[in-house]
Every structure is written in C-alpha cells, then in structure tokens.
Design a protein around this motif. Sequence first.
Motif: not given
Length: 224
Positions: A151-177
């Motif tokens: 369950a923790a792994g699934g949640a972290l996978f979602l967080v990771s890909d959500l951060l990728i989605g934020v970058g794809a939407a042009g809302a980058d920030f320091a340390g995102r990668d």
Amino acid sequence: MRRPWLTLFGVVALVELVGVALDSTPTQWLAKPLLAPLLLAYLWDRRRRVDPVAVGLVAATAGDVALLVPGQAAFLAGMGCFLVTQIAFLTAFLRHRRPPMAAAVGYLLTWAGANALLWSALGPLRLPVLGYSLALCLMAAAAAGVSRRTAAGGALFLVSDLLIGVGAAGADFAGRDLLVMTTYAAALLLITTGWVAATDGPAGAAVDRRVAAAGLARWDGRPL
C-alpha cells in the motif's frame, strides 16, 4: 543462499539519486536501467516463477530507458511502458485480494481531482495522462488490499508520477526530479518486497492455485 539483490538495489538507487542531484546524464544512464532488473532478480530468487509483478518490472525497465531519452515521443513511449506496469501490478494484486472500498474511492477521487487541476496545462498530453493516471490510481488502490508495505509502495508510485505530471504541466520547482526518483525507487522496492512477503509460503501457493484454476476454467470454457 539468498543473494544480495536488495543491497545492490540500494547502492544503484543511491548512485541514481546522486546522478539526478548532479544532473549527470551518464550516471543516470548507468544506474536507472538497473533498478527494476535488480528487483526482478530478487523476485525470481524468492519465487522462481514469472508472475504479473515480474512482467510489470520488465515493463518498468523499458519505461525507465525511454524516459531517459529527451522529447515528447520518448515520454509517451515511457508512459506506455509504465501503463503495462500498472496493469500488470493491478492484475497481480486483484488476484490476491480485493482492495478496501475506502481505498478505491479515495484513489478515484484523487485521480479526478489531480486531472482537473492539471487539465488545462497538459495540452496534447491530457488524454494519455487521463488514461495512464486511472490505471495508476487503480493499482495503488489494489495495492492497499495486499499489505501495508505494498500500500505504501502504491501510494509512493502515485506521488512520483504526480510529480512528473506537475513537471509536464510546466509547474517545475527545485528538487522535483530528485523527489521523483526517490519516491519511485522506494515505490518499486516496497511493492516488490511487499508482494514477496505477502505471497511466500502457503499464501503464495494459494494465489498460484487460484491463478491456475482461472486458467483451467478459461481453457475448458467454463465460466469463472
């Protein structure tokens, strides 16, 4: 004798994070494509059979390589590979146990809310992200039915890909990668080790019997 696959994974993950922090492309090419294969080796060492989680790790390897290549075409190819990963993980988890209803509802609400927030900024990526994120959220919900670790792994996978989605939407920030790779590596580790822990021994044998029975039913033409 158990081989040190998880130790090697930890070392490679650390090298990958250093490569991301230093923006070193050669270091990332060296380390990132090894993450999922090391966990695949661990899974094989423990279970000695190919299951959907193993298939998901193979697809994740292809996705990791694709995402190292710049450009939207490579990004979409990587998303396609990880779609296979999410569907494979989802299949494995649903065969094991049904997820809690609260997890399913919560993740579907998260899917709807995240896509609503990012929709206007995603442009031509809207529909691919919509479909992929649905599979991702369903996987995360199904992971909650396996164990706390998955369950923790699934949640972290979602967080990771959500951060990728934020970058794809042009809302980058320091340390995102760096956050993307930290949560992704942790997600793969927790999902794989959690799956092994949940399906070792009698539990694993029961899952295999259910899978075999399902296959036999299809072969004989009987309803499942």
